[in-house]
Design a protein around this motif. Structure first.
Motif, PDB file in Angstrom:
ATOM      1  N   TRP A   1       0.802  -1.225   0.000  1.00  0.00           N
ATOM      2  CA  TRP A   1       0.000   0.000   0.000  1.00  0.00           C
ATOM      3  C   TRP A   1       0.840   1.282   0.000  1.00  0.00           C
ATOM      4  O   TRP A   1       0.353   2.343  -0.335  1.00  0.00           O
ATOM      5  N   GLY A   2       2.100   1.169   0.399  1.00  0.00           N
ATOM      6  CA  GLY A   2       2.915   2.355   0.648  1.00  0.00           C
ATOM      7  C   GLY A   2       3.039   3.337  -0.504  1.00  0.00           C
ATOM      8  O   GLY A   2       2.783   4.529  -0.354  1.00  0.00           O
ATOM      9  N   ALA A   3       3.432   2.866  -1.667  1.00  0.00           N
ATOM     10  CA  ALA A   3       3.649   3.758  -2.814  1.00  0.00           C
ATOM     11  C   ALA A   3       2.355   4.453  -3.232  1.00  0.00           C
ATOM     12  O   ALA A   3       2.344   5.667  -3.503  1.00  0.00           O
ATOM     13  N   ASP A   4       1.240   3.704  -3.251  1.00  0.00           N
ATOM     14  CA  ASP A   4      -0.047   4.314  -3.614  1.00  0.00           C
ATOM     15  C   ASP A   4      -0.498   5.312  -2.544  1.00  0.00           C
ATOM     16  O   ASP A   4      -1.088   6.339  -2.863  1.00  0.00           O
ATOM     17  N   ASP A   5      -0.216   4.986  -1.281  1.00  0.00           N
ATOM     18  CA  ASP A   5      -0.501   5.945  -0.197  1.00  0.00           C
ATOM     19  C   ASP A   5       0.245   7.260  -0.454  1.00  0.00           C
ATOM     20  O   ASP A   5      -0.317   8.345  -0.355  1.00  0.00           O
ATOM     21  N   ALA A   6       1.534   7.134  -0.752  1.00  0.00           N
ATOM     22  CA  ALA A   6       2.380   8.311  -0.953  1.00  0.00           C
ATOM     23  C   ALA A   6       1.856   9.176  -2.102  1.00  0.00           C
ATOM     24  O   ALA A   6       1.762  10.404  -1.978  1.00  0.00           O
ATOM     25  N   ARG A   7       1.505   8.546  -3.211  1.00  0.00           N
ATOM     26  CA  ARG A   7       0.976   9.300  -4.352  1.00  0.00           C
ATOM     27  C   ARG A   7      -0.342   9.976  -3.986  1.00  0.00           C
ATOM     28  O   ARG A   7      -0.609  11.114  -4.395  1.00  0.00           O
ATOM     29  N   ALA A   8      -1.167   9.277  -3.217  1.00  0.00           N
ATOM     30  CA  ALA A   8      -2.451   9.840  -2.814  1.00  0.00           C
ATOM     31  C   ALA A   8      -2.251  11.050  -1.896  1.00  0.00           C
ATOM     32  O   ALA A   8      -2.906  12.087  -2.066  1.00  0.00           O
ATOM     33  N   VAL A   9      -1.340  10.940  -0.943  1.00  0.00           N
ATOM     34  CA  VAL A   9      -1.103  12.030   0.013  1.00  0.00           C
ATOM     35  C   VAL A   9      -0.583  13.270  -0.702  1.00  0.00           C
ATOM     36  O   VAL A   9      -0.898  14.406  -0.318  1.00  0.00           O
ATOM     37  N   ALA A  10       0.189  13.067  -1.764  1.00  0.00           N
ATOM     38  CA  ALA A  10       0.720  14.204  -2.527  1.00  0.00           C
ATOM     39  C   ALA A  10      -0.400  15.078  -3.077  1.00  0.00           C
ATOM     40  O   ALA A  10      -0.212  16.275  -3.315  1.00  0.00           O
ATOM     41  N   GLY A  11      -1.593  14.483  -3.257  1.00  0.00           N
ATOM     42  CA  GLY A  11      -2.729  15.244  -3.781  1.00  0.00           C
ATOM     43  C   GLY A  11      -3.708  15.698  -2.716  1.00  0.00           C
ATOM     44  O   GLY A  11      -4.732  16.308  -3.028  1.00  0.00           O
ATOM     45  N   MET A  12      -3.410  15.385  -1.456  1.00  0.00           N
ATOM     46  CA  MET A  12      -4.303  15.773  -0.359  1.00  0.00           C
ATOM     47  C   MET A  12      -3.936  17.134   0.220  1.00  0.00           C
ATOM     48  O   MET A  12      -2.817  17.629   0.019  1.00  0.00           O
ATOM     49  N   ASP A  13      -4.860  17.718   0.963  1.00  0.00           N
ATOM     50  CA  ASP A  13      -4.598  18.984   1.655  1.00  0.00           C
ATOM     51  C   ASP A  13      -3.901  18.689   2.981  1.00  0.00           C
ATOM     52  O   ASP A  13      -4.475  18.838   4.057  1.00  0.00           O
ATOM     53  N   ALA A  14      -2.655  18.227   2.889  1.00  0.00           N
ATOM     54  CA  ALA A  14      -1.869  17.876   4.075  1.00  0.00           C
ATOM     55  C   ALA A  14      -0.632  18.766   4.159  1.00  0.00           C
ATOM     56  O   ALA A  14      -0.145  19.273   3.151  1.00  0.00           O
TER      57      ALA A  14
END
Length: 288
Positions: free
Chosen positions: A78-91
Motif C-alpha cells: 500500500w505504501g507507494a499508492d498511499d504516498a501518491r495519494a497524500v501528494a494530492g491531499m490537503d496535508a
C-alpha cells in the motif's frame, strides 16, 4: 513560522478510515494531527481509507492544526499508492514509518514531490542513522515510535524509560542539530493521567517539542505539560526587561532572582513568550 515558536505540544493519532473520528478531530484542542493510514487501519480498509481521508481533508475545518498523514511503509503493497495519494491531499506533511536511513526518505520524496516529510524513528538502525535522517533536505519533523523501538530492542518496560534513554537522546541530538521538530512517543495507559504527566514532564525536560497521543483524553495533560507555565512566562518577561535595562546602562549581563542573565537566556525567554503567544491565539481560534 519558526517551528520553535509554533507549538507541537499534542500530536494526536486519528484513524484515516473513520469519518466520525476525522470529524471529531476538528474540535479537539490539539496542535497537530497524525491522520493514520498505517497501524490504525485494518488490512481490508487500507485502500478505501485513502479516499475517506482525502475527502475529510478537502472539507477542511482543521484550523491551525498541523495536518500530517502517516502512510504505510514503502515496502508494503500500500505504501507507494498511499504516498501518491497524500501528494494530492490537503496535508502539511507526510510521515513515513520505520525510517532506517536517508535513502528511505529519498524514495518517498520521489513520490511526494515538494511535500514536507516527517520520519517515524522506531528502529535500531534508525537510531544509529538519526543525524543523517534529520539532515535530509525534505525532513521537517521526527516522531519517536517507542512501542516498536522497545520491541526491537527487547527492553523491559520501566516507568522511567531508562532502557530507551540512549535512543531518545540520539534522536533529540539529531533533531536539535538540524533544526527539525521532534515529538515523543505515545503513553499507552490512556486512563493513567499521573503516569502520562510524569512521562510528559520527562520528555519536556529532555527537550521534546511535544508528545504523540493515542486518545483525546490525554490532550489536556499533554498541552499543559509542554506549554510554558505562568512562572516561566513571568520569569521570561523579567529577564528581558532586566537585560534591556542593563544594556541601556552599558552592562553586558543582568541579574534576576539571584541568577545571571546573558544573551542566551534572553533568546530562550523570547522563544518562551513567542510560543505562549501562539498557544493563546490558537486557543482563541485564530489561524497561525
Amino acid at each position: 513560522m519558526d517551528h520553535r515558536a509554533r507549538p507541537y505540544r499534542s500530536v494526536l493519532y486519528i484513524p484515516g478510515s473513520k469519518p466520525r473520528a476525522l470529524d471529531k478531530a476538528r474540535s479537539l484542542p490539539v496542535d497537530a494531527i497524525i491522520f493514520d493510514l498505517e497501524d490504525a487501519v485494518s488490512v481490508d480498509e487500507k485502500v478505501n481509507a485513502r479516499g475517506t481521508l482525502a475527502e475529510a481533508l478537502a472539507a477542511g475545518g482543521y484550523g491551525a492544526r498541523m495536518k500530517i498523514v502517516r502512510i504505510n511503509g514503502l515496502d508494503t503493497e500500500w505504501g507507494a499508492d498511499d504516498a501518491r495519494a497524500v501528494a494530492g491531499m490537503d496535508a502539511d506533511a507526510v510521515l513515513l514509518p520505520k525510517v532506517n536511513s536517508p535513502a528511505d526518505l529519498d524514495k518517498l520524496a520521489a513520490l511526494t514531490g515538494d511535500l514536507a516529510i516527517w520520519a517515524m524513528m522506531e528502529t535500531p538502525r534508525g537510531m544509529l542513522n538519526a543525524d543523517a535522517i534529520a539532515a535530509h533536505p525534505k525532513l521537517t519533523g521526527m516522531v519517536m515510535g517507542t512501542n516498536d523501538l522497545a520491541k526491537d530492542l527487547q527492553t523491559r518496560f520501566r516507568a522511567d524509560r531508562v532502557p530507551l534513554i540512549t535512543s531518545l537522546g540520539l534522536c533529540l541530538l539529531a533533531a536539535k542539530a538540524n533544526g527539525v521538530v521532534i515529538v515523543d512517543g505515545v503513553y499507552n495507559a490512556f486512563k493513567d493521567d499521573a503516569g502520562l504527566k510524569a512521562e510528559c514532564d520527562q520528555g519536556r525536560d529532555m527537550g521534546f517539542d511535544g508528545k504523540t497521543l493515542i486518545h483525546p483524553a490525554q490532550v489536556d495533560v499533554t498541552n499543559t505539560a509542554f506549554a510554558p507555565s505562568e512562572a516561566e512566562t513571568d520569569l521570561a518577561r523579567r529577564q528581558i526587561a532586566a537585560f534591556e535595562e542593563a544594556e541601556a546602562a552599558g552592562q553586558g549581563v543582568a541579574v534576576v532572582d539571584g541568577r545571571i542573565v546573558e544573551n542566551l537566556h534572553v533568546a530562550t525567554a523570547l522563544e518562551i513568550l513567542a510560543k505562549a503567544e501562539v498557544i493563546e491565539l490558537m486557543a482563541a481560534g485564530v489561524p497561525k
